[in-house]
Enzyme design. Sequence first.
Site, PDB file in Angstrom:
ATOM      1  N   THR A  99       0.904  -0.919   0.148  1.00 30.82           N
ATOM      2  CA  THR A  99      -0.180  -0.141   0.207  1.00 30.82           C
ATOM      3  C   THR A  99       0.679   1.555  -0.373  1.00 30.82           C
ATOM      4  O   THR A  99       1.665   1.421   0.757  1.00 30.82           O
ATOM      5  CB  THR A  99      -0.762  -0.291   1.401  1.00 30.82           C
ATOM      6  OG1 THR A  99      -1.129  -0.724   1.242  1.00 30.82           O
ATOM      7  CG2 THR A  99      -1.524   1.356   1.383  1.00 30.82           C
ATOM      8  N   LYS A 174      -7.704   1.243  -3.108  1.00 31.39           N
ATOM      9  CA  LYS A 174      -6.785   1.414  -1.672  1.00 31.39           C
ATOM     10  C   LYS A 174      -7.361   2.027  -0.725  1.00 31.39           C
ATOM     11  O   LYS A 174      -7.945   1.986   0.352  1.00 31.39           O
ATOM     12  CB  LYS A 174      -5.966   0.815  -1.529  1.00 31.39           C
ATOM     13  CG  LYS A 174      -5.353   0.429   0.271  1.00 31.39           C
ATOM     14  CD  LYS A 174      -6.119  -0.353   0.171  1.00 31.39           C
ATOM     15  CE  LYS A 174      -5.235  -1.127   1.495  1.00 31.39           C
ATOM     16  NZ  LYS A 174      -5.658  -2.443   2.216  1.00 31.39           N
ATOM     17  N   LYS A 249      -1.018   5.512   8.512  1.00 27.15           N
ATOM     18  CA  LYS A 249      -0.242   5.319   7.536  1.00 27.15           C
ATOM     19  C   LYS A 249      -1.247   5.296   6.216  1.00 27.15           C
ATOM     20  O   LYS A 249      -1.014   6.547   4.929  1.00 27.15           O
ATOM     21  CB  LYS A 249       0.988   4.220   7.129  1.00 27.15           C
ATOM     22  CG  LYS A 249       1.172   3.861   5.969  1.00 27.15           C
ATOM     23  CD  LYS A 249       1.630   2.701   5.875  1.00 27.15           C
ATOM     24  CE  LYS A 249       1.323   2.223   3.881  1.00 27.15           C
ATOM     25  NZ  LYS A 249       1.860   1.031   3.325  1.00 27.15           N
TER      26      LYS A 249
HETATM   27  P1  NAD Z   1       6.495  -5.731   7.183  1.00 24.92           P
HETATM   28  O1  NAD Z   1       7.159  -4.861   7.669  1.00 24.92           O
HETATM   29  O2  NAD Z   1       5.808  -7.294   8.225  1.00 24.92           O
HETATM   30  O3  NAD Z   1       7.189  -6.253   5.836  1.00 24.92           O
HETATM   31  C1  NAD Z   1       8.170  -5.700   5.209  1.00 24.92           C
HETATM   32  C2  NAD Z   1       9.114  -6.282   4.755  1.00 24.92           C
HETATM   33  O4  NAD Z   1       9.394  -5.773   3.781  1.00 24.92           O
HETATM   34  C3  NAD Z   1       9.880  -6.459   5.910  1.00 24.92           C
HETATM   35  O5  NAD Z   1      10.068  -8.071   5.820  1.00 24.92           O
HETATM   36  C4  NAD Z   1      11.201  -6.153   5.551  1.00 24.92           C
HETATM   37  O6  NAD Z   1      12.513  -6.722   5.930  1.00 24.92           O
HETATM   38  C5  NAD Z   1      10.965  -5.746   4.001  1.00 24.92           C
HETATM   39  N1  NAD Z   1      11.989  -4.596   3.378  1.00 24.92           N
HETATM   40  C6  NAD Z   1      12.296  -3.598   3.378  1.00 24.92           C
HETATM   41  N2  NAD Z   1      12.791  -2.681   2.890  1.00 24.92           N
HETATM   42  C7  NAD Z   1      13.140  -3.970   1.320  1.00 24.92           C
HETATM   43  C8  NAD Z   1      14.065  -3.971   0.249  1.00 24.92           C
HETATM   44  N3  NAD Z   1      14.597  -2.415   0.421  1.00 24.92           N
HETATM   45  N4  NAD Z   1      14.417  -4.934   0.316  1.00 24.92           N
HETATM   46  C9  NAD Z   1      13.509  -5.676   0.359  1.00 24.92           C
HETATM   47  N5  NAD Z   1      13.213  -6.196   1.389  1.00 24.92           N
HETATM   48  C10 NAD Z   1      12.638  -5.120   2.040  1.00 24.92           C
HETATM   49  O7  NAD Z   1       4.793  -5.296   6.439  1.00 24.92           O
HETATM   50  P2  NAD Z   1       3.230  -5.835   6.274  1.00 24.92           P
HETATM   51  O8  NAD Z   1       2.535  -5.944   7.705  1.00 24.92           O
HETATM   52  O9  NAD Z   1       3.391  -7.383   5.799  1.00 24.92           O
HETATM   53  O10 NAD Z   1       3.149  -5.292   5.075  1.00 24.92           O
HETATM   54  C11 NAD Z   1       3.923  -4.774   3.771  1.00 24.92           C
HETATM   55  C12 NAD Z   1       2.771  -3.255   3.288  1.00 24.92           C
HETATM   56  O11 NAD Z   1       0.815  -4.484   3.064  1.00 24.92           O
HETATM   57  C13 NAD Z   1       2.097  -2.121   3.802  1.00 24.92           C
HETATM   58  O12 NAD Z   1       2.401  -1.306   2.332  1.00 24.92           O
HETATM   59  C14 NAD Z   1       0.890  -2.274   4.445  1.00 24.92           C
HETATM   60  O13 NAD Z   1       0.543  -0.896   4.451  1.00 24.92           O
HETATM   61  C15 NAD Z   1       0.194  -3.349   3.087  1.00 24.92           C
HETATM   62  N6  NAD Z   1      -0.686  -4.195   4.232  1.00 24.92           N
HETATM   63  C16 NAD Z   1      -0.433  -4.756   5.354  1.00 24.92           C
HETATM   64  C17 NAD Z   1      -1.743  -5.142   5.592  1.00 24.92           C
HETATM   65  C18 NAD Z   1      -1.856  -5.941   7.399  1.00 24.92           C
HETATM   66  O14 NAD Z   1      -2.377  -6.293   7.833  1.00 24.92           O
HETATM   67  N7  NAD Z   1      -0.691  -6.243   7.942  1.00 24.92           N
HETATM   68  C19 NAD Z   1      -3.170  -5.203   5.168  1.00 24.92           C
HETATM   69  C20 NAD Z   1      -3.028  -4.783   3.845  1.00 24.92           C
HETATM   70  C21 NAD Z   1      -2.020  -4.094   3.550  1.00 24.92           C
END
Ligand code: NAD
Length: 301
Positions: A99, A174, A249
Amino acid sequence: METCGMSGTVAFIGLGNMGLPMAVNLVKAGFDVMGYDSAGQMRAAAAEAGVRLADSQAGAVAGRDIVVAMLPNGAIVRTVMAEVALSARPGAVVIDCSTIDVESARWMHEHLSVHGYMPVDAPVSGGTKGARDGTLTFMCGGTEEAIALARPVLSTMGKRLVHCGPAASGQAAKICNNMILGVSMIAVGEAFNLADGLGLDRQAMFDVVSTSSGSCWSINQYCPVPGVGPDSPADHQYRPGFAAALMLKDLGLSQDAAQAAGVATPLGRHAKKLYENFISQGGGDRDFSAIIEALCTMRRE
Ligand code: NAD
């Protein structure tokens, strides 16, 4: 089992709370997945879950037909996509499920298209449970051709795909959806607090509103008071679920987009302020529905 539209090789970048279970579902469905995460502990967790890992992002995407990214924000997506454009094979389909802000999504489409790739923005709803169960909804922006090629991978990780329109339309959908969600959760919380103040039984309040014109997802499926309605984070001390910090966010993204588009969104703006207050009081890691408690302690102006 569905197989990929091309030869079925997938790179998965970002194996966090959402990305890891999504990648695991692709592995289980028989896709040849190569994962990468910049954090060592996430790579260890992914290896334990059965995802094959590369030592670098370039190593993960090299020669792959499809690249999927699930990353924290637009700045990181821009950095990752700039590198994808140097190391992925020409013509690869590149799906960003994070997102992020609409501007970064547009930049991604332009940058990848110029370099001969097929970009798709495909943010999700359904949270970590949907990611685990393979029941996510994908809101997609991009060309018909790119989305057709992305579909086998997306339909393995989710149960619904909506093609919202051209580049960045998925991100637009979204943030509009989540602005409604933030506002409606506050409205439902306020209404329960008022019902309490009027001595109305909470179950009676739920029974009426969930079947009347005030019904919405925030009360019907995600009721913010414990012991009422289907099981929700309120029944588990407001453990997320969907953390308040992520809601803030998304409300920030919708406010940035509203400002850029010159559109008035007064309730969205106020919802953002209320979540900022809630998080400044330490609520960031709690489920976003816990805002009902902060509303309850606010003094009437
Ligand atoms: P998270 O922080 O658990 O996962 C993100 C991952 O990206 C981490 O493991 C981090 O180490 C990795 N990362 C960061 N920079 C990087 C790079 N340069 N190269 C490779 N890996 C890298 O976050 P999440 O909860 O998995 O959310 C991910 C996305 O999904 C976000 O944009 C969030 O807004 C969206 N989202 C989350 C949810 C939820 O319920 N968690 C629901 C809908 C959407």
